[in-house]
Design a protein around this motif. Sequence first.
Motif, PDB file in Angstrom:
ATOM      1  N   GLU A 187       0.806  -1.222   0.000  1.00 28.80           N
ATOM      2  CA  GLU A 187       0.000   0.000   0.000  1.00 28.80           C
ATOM      3  C   GLU A 187       0.843   1.278   0.000  1.00 28.80           C
ATOM      4  O   GLU A 187       1.628   1.519   0.908  1.00 28.80           O
ATOM      5  CB  GLU A 187      -0.962   0.000   1.174  1.00 28.80           C
ATOM      6  CG  GLU A 187      -0.324  -0.259   2.527  1.00 28.80           C
ATOM      7  CD  GLU A 187      -1.357  -0.327   3.630  1.00 28.80           C
ATOM      8  OE1 GLU A 187      -2.259   0.529   3.669  1.00 28.80           O
ATOM      9  OE2 GLU A 187      -1.243  -1.239   4.465  1.00 28.80           O
ATOM     10  N   MET A 188       0.621   2.084  -1.029  1.00 27.72           N
ATOM     11  CA  MET A 188       1.328   3.351  -1.175  1.00 27.72           C
ATOM     12  C   MET A 188       0.610   4.406  -0.347  1.00 27.72           C
ATOM     13  O   MET A 188      -0.265   5.131  -0.822  1.00 27.72           O
ATOM     14  CB  MET A 188       1.408   3.762  -2.638  1.00 27.72           C
ATOM     15  CG  MET A 188       2.121   5.083  -2.886  1.00 27.72           C
ATOM     16  SD  MET A 188       3.725   5.268  -2.068  1.00 27.72           S
ATOM     17  CE  MET A 188       4.751   4.168  -3.050  1.00 27.72           C
ATOM     18  N   MET A 189       0.994   4.479   0.930  1.00 26.23           N
ATOM     19  CA  MET A 189       0.342   5.392   1.863  1.00 26.23           C
ATOM     20  C   MET A 189       0.719   6.841   1.626  1.00 26.23           C
ATOM     21  O   MET A 189      -0.027   7.750   1.989  1.00 26.23           O
ATOM     22  CB  MET A 189       0.683   4.993   3.294  1.00 26.23           C
ATOM     23  CG  MET A 189       0.121   3.645   3.695  1.00 26.23           C
ATOM     24  SD  MET A 189       0.356   3.286   5.451  1.00 26.23           S
ATOM     25  CE  MET A 189       2.122   3.069   5.486  1.00 26.23           C
ATOM     26  N   ASN A 190       1.857   7.051   1.028  1.00 26.80           N
ATOM     27  CA  ASN A 190       2.312   8.422   0.800  1.00 26.80           C
ATOM     28  C   ASN A 190       1.646   8.984  -0.457  1.00 26.80           C
ATOM     29  O   ASN A 190       2.286   9.275  -1.460  1.00 26.80           O
ATOM     30  CB  ASN A 190       3.835   8.453   0.664  1.00 26.80           C
ATOM     31  CG  ASN A 190       4.386   9.874   0.618  1.00 26.80           C
ATOM     32  OD1 ASN A 190       3.633  10.851   0.687  1.00 26.80           O
ATOM     33  ND2 ASN A 190       5.689  10.000   0.474  1.00 26.80           N
ATOM     34  N   TYR A 191       0.317   9.135  -0.369  1.00 25.37           N
ATOM     35  CA  TYR A 191      -0.384   9.657  -1.552  1.00 25.37           C
ATOM     36  C   TYR A 191      -0.035  11.121  -1.834  1.00 25.37           C
ATOM     37  O   TYR A 191      -0.037  11.525  -3.002  1.00 25.37           O
ATOM     38  CB  TYR A 191      -1.900   9.426  -1.460  1.00 25.37           C
ATOM     39  CG  TYR A 191      -2.624  10.154  -0.366  1.00 25.37           C
ATOM     40  CD1 TYR A 191      -3.029  11.470  -0.525  1.00 25.37           C
ATOM     41  CD2 TYR A 191      -2.971   9.506   0.807  1.00 25.37           C
ATOM     42  CE1 TYR A 191      -3.718  12.127   0.471  1.00 25.37           C
ATOM     43  CE2 TYR A 191      -3.659  10.155   1.818  1.00 25.37           C
ATOM     44  CZ  TYR A 191      -4.029  11.472   1.646  1.00 25.37           C
ATOM     45  OH  TYR A 191      -4.716  12.125   2.639  1.00 25.37           O
ATOM     46  N   PRO A 192       0.296  11.943  -0.816  1.00 26.32           N
ATOM     47  CA  PRO A 192       0.782  13.288  -1.182  1.00 26.32           C
ATOM     48  C   PRO A 192       2.046  13.218  -2.031  1.00 26.32           C
ATOM     49  O   PRO A 192       2.235  14.022  -2.953  1.00 26.32           O
ATOM     50  CB  PRO A 192       1.042  13.952   0.170  1.00 26.32           C
ATOM     51  CG  PRO A 192       0.148  13.246   1.127  1.00 26.32           C
ATOM     52  CD  PRO A 192       0.150  11.825   0.656  1.00 26.32           C
ATOM     53  N   GLY A 193       2.935  12.255  -1.719  1.00 20.90           N
ATOM     54  CA  GLY A 193       4.140  12.090  -2.523  1.00 20.90           C
ATOM     55  C   GLY A 193       3.836  11.685  -3.954  1.00 20.90           C
ATOM     56  O   GLY A 193       4.508  12.140  -4.891  1.00 20.90           O
ATOM     57  N   VAL A 194       2.814  10.861  -4.132  1.00 18.78           N
ATOM     58  CA  VAL A 194       2.393  10.482  -5.489  1.00 18.78           C
ATOM     59  C   VAL A 194       1.859  11.705  -6.219  1.00 18.78           C
ATOM     60  O   VAL A 194       2.236  11.980  -7.365  1.00 18.78           O
ATOM     61  CB  VAL A 194       1.317   9.374  -5.435  1.00 18.78           C
ATOM     62  CG1 VAL A 194       0.822   9.049  -6.833  1.00 18.78           C
ATOM     63  CG2 VAL A 194       1.873   8.114  -4.761  1.00 18.78           C
ATOM     64  N   LEU A 195       0.981  12.435  -5.555  1.00 15.70           N
ATOM     65  CA  LEU A 195       0.338  13.586  -6.195  1.00 15.70           C
ATOM     66  C   LEU A 195       1.339  14.683  -6.542  1.00 15.70           C
ATOM     67  O   LEU A 195       1.161  15.407  -7.530  1.00 15.70           O
ATOM     68  CB  LEU A 195      -0.749  14.153  -5.278  1.00 15.70           C
ATOM     69  CG  LEU A 195      -1.922  13.207  -4.964  1.00 15.70           C
ATOM     70  CD1 LEU A 195      -2.882  13.861  -3.981  1.00 15.70           C
ATOM     71  CD2 LEU A 195      -2.664  12.803  -6.239  1.00 15.70           C
ATOM     72  N   HIS A 196       2.406  14.788  -5.745  1.00 11.00           N
ATOM     73  CA  HIS A 196       3.400  15.842  -5.982  1.00 11.00           C
ATOM     74  C   HIS A 196       4.646  15.310  -6.675  1.00 11.00           C
ATOM     75  O   HIS A 196       5.677  15.980  -6.696  1.00 11.00           O
ATOM     76  CB  HIS A 196       3.759  16.519  -4.662  1.00 11.00           C
ATOM     77  CG  HIS A 196       2.615  17.282  -4.059  1.00 11.00           C
ATOM     78  ND1 HIS A 196       1.843  16.776  -3.031  1.00 11.00           N
ATOM     79  CD2 HIS A 196       2.095  18.508  -4.340  1.00 11.00           C
ATOM     80  CE1 HIS A 196       0.913  17.660  -2.710  1.00 11.00           C
ATOM     81  NE2 HIS A 196       1.040  18.718  -3.488  1.00 11.00           N
ATOM     82  N   ASN A 197       4.528  14.091  -7.223  1.00 10.65           N
ATOM     83  CA  ASN A 197       5.615  13.509  -8.032  1.00 10.65           C
ATOM     84  C   ASN A 197       6.940  13.442  -7.280  1.00 10.65           C
ATOM     85  O   ASN A 197       8.006  13.761  -7.818  1.00 10.65           O
ATOM     86  CB  ASN A 197       5.791  14.286  -9.342  1.00 10.65           C
ATOM     87  CG  ASN A 197       4.580  14.151 -10.252  1.00 10.65           C
ATOM     88  OD1 ASN A 197       4.071  13.058 -10.447  1.00 10.65           O
ATOM     89  ND2 ASN A 197       4.117  15.269 -10.792  1.00 10.65           N
ATOM     90  N   ASP A 198       6.865  13.022  -6.025  1.00 11.24           N
ATOM     91  CA  ASP A 198       8.078  12.829  -5.243  1.00 11.24           C
ATOM     92  C   ASP A 198       8.970  11.787  -5.931  1.00 11.24           C
ATOM     93  O   ASP A 198       8.526  10.699  -6.293  1.00 11.24           O
ATOM     94  CB  ASP A 198       7.696  12.346  -3.842  1.00 11.24           C
ATOM     95  CG  ASP A 198       8.906  12.100  -2.966  1.00 11.24           C
ATOM     96  OD1 ASP A 198       9.454  10.982  -3.028  1.00 11.24           O
ATOM     97  OD2 ASP A 198       9.300  13.018  -2.232  1.00 11.24           O
ATOM     98  N   GLU A 199      10.221  12.128  -6.105  1.00 10.79           N
ATOM     99  CA  GLU A 199      11.142  11.294  -6.891  1.00 10.79           C
ATOM    100  C   GLU A 199      11.284   9.883  -6.313  1.00 10.79           C
ATOM    101  O   GLU A 199      11.255   8.890  -7.045  1.00 10.79           O
ATOM    102  CB  GLU A 199      12.510  11.969  -6.966  1.00 10.79           C
ATOM    103  CG  GLU A 199      13.520  11.235  -7.831  1.00 10.79           C
ATOM    104  CD  GLU A 199      14.851  11.982  -7.940  1.00 10.79           C
ATOM    105  OE1 GLU A 199      15.841  11.345  -8.325  1.00 10.79           O
ATOM    106  OE2 GLU A 199      14.883  13.192  -7.629  1.00 10.79           O
ATOM    107  N   ALA A 200      11.450   9.787  -4.996  1.00 12.54           N
ATOM    108  CA  ALA A 200      11.641   8.476  -4.372  1.00 12.54           C
ATOM    109  C   ALA A 200      10.378   7.627  -4.465  1.00 12.54           C
ATOM    110  O   ALA A 200      10.441   6.412  -4.702  1.00 12.54           O
ATOM    111  CB  ALA A 200      12.055   8.644  -2.915  1.00 12.54           C
ATOM    112  N   VAL A 201       9.228   8.260  -4.285  1.00 12.68           N
ATOM    113  CA  VAL A 201       7.955   7.541  -4.387  1.00 12.68           C
ATOM    114  C   VAL A 201       7.753   7.007  -5.800  1.00 12.68           C
ATOM    115  O   VAL A 201       7.399   5.838  -6.003  1.00 12.68           O
ATOM    116  CB  VAL A 201       6.791   8.463  -3.971  1.00 12.68           C
ATOM    117  CG1 VAL A 201       5.450   7.833  -4.328  1.00 12.68           C
ATOM    118  CG2 VAL A 201       6.862   8.763  -2.484  1.00 12.68           C
TER     119      VAL A 201
END
Length: 537
Positions: A147-161
């Motif tokens: 589960e990709m809990m870091n959905y803010p990271g997905v939405l903001h295109n976080d490089e590590a995510v």
Amino acid sequence: MTQIKSISGHIIDILNKRTIKGVITIADGKIENIIPTDDVPNQYILPGFVDAHIHIESSMLTPAAFADIAIKHGTIATISDPHEIANVCGMDGVNFMIENAKSAKHKIFFGAPSCVPATTFESAGAILDASDVDTLLASDDIWYLSEMMNYPGVLHNDEAVLAKIASAKHNYKPVDGHAPGLRGELAKTYIDHGISTDHECVTLDEALDKLKYGMKIIIREGSAAKNFDALHSLIPSHPDMVMFCSDDKHPDDLIDGHINLLVKRALQLGYNLFDVLKIACLNPLLHYKVPVGMLNIGDHADFIVVNNLTDFDVLHTFINGEDVLLSDKKNDSHKIINQFNIGTIDISDLKGTVQNAGQTPIIVAIDGSLVTEKMMVDLPRFNGYTLPDIDNDILKICVVNRYTPTTPAIGFIKGFGLKNCAIASTVAHDSHNIIAVGDDDGRLLEAINMIINSKGGLSAVSSDKRHQLPLPIAGLMSDKSCKEVGEAYSHISQFAKDHGSTLHAPFMTLSFMALLVIPKIKISDQGMFDAEAFCFY
């Protein structure tokens, strides 16, 4: 010489929506043939149940001990996220689960934890970076990105995510989601990154919103979070896009049942048998592409035999052609792993910090939900320190970092109802620091120090009694059987209820009060946290 077995009964053909009388022959662990015949006993043969998302650690059992009880309820496989032990012990924790599962009596398919630590606002015992996740996803022992809990990271295109998601795609493995409350274009953006499931929907509207963008919905019914009542109407409307899961299942509840309970509830509501069984038995296998039989010729001989299609009392559970209910296979012992790096604390550590005048944010725990509500309250103060309001059920809650000695975080919570009692636990999602709640600093201190001295577990303290459930494996799991752990857990949980708590599962609810990725307000070892604004108060 090849050993051939056979079993006969009413065979449930889920995909073709029919029941046939027949004999199943098994050779070398696979279904060799299915032969129609009228002379069959009054029993039903069907693919076994699959839990589409679970953290086995939350059962407080090892994978092998979990399987011992789950097979009795007709569970033949689980899609399991080792996120909890990874937050404590990192890669060693994931490898512990994989090795232990090799002696399990049913099939366990692990994912690569995507968020260790879950956030930067808490102190975990380990970090799994993009390189670690890539190593896991390249392994044949790992079947998906958890589960990709870091959905803010997905939405903001976080490089590590995005690197972790890209690794899953490169290895042709699905990506699980975790986006509570995400709707509309934000949900679409999240899903468009390749995230295929969500088990966090608590309303039908949210689930339908995500379904229209192609996301599959996993209906969760665990010990704390219970969403079946809100979502079960998806069964007839979207039978190809829905699965069942427990997510977190405590041992006393697991003794009573597993996915079989959801099947019975769905059928009692009048839903079509084949739709329900497709959701409970086949959809997870098709989605995660795991090697579990679906009752076809040539498949692995993985199926269950039940007395009827109302009670679903399990008579036999076959895994690779072996009736594991009758198996004398022993669970292999494995080394006990843990990470616990602190000594006992003092009562002065529980005072908190001197507060300026003004209202204090209060966590409001909701029974049966991971979501909390928030209150702003004028609490009493003494010498500048904020005090609980016991008469109004506003108790002190604290989190103690178990990885590094530091000052505990202090907050306040409503909804536990404890009187003359404090409880504490190292099952505290996601970082699994010590979390405790109680109506008196002395009792809080004792409950916390009991756990520190045993290096993990659950504790409960009143003025004259103490109870403890040790969890020596990572502070999360026991090395005992489900019966032993379930009885001990039920006893300590009842102790909390006898001292005022009206929660169905006080310790399970407590464990989620540190889960920062679930709104609206939580607490970590670093302080009270606004889980909507994603910042500290």
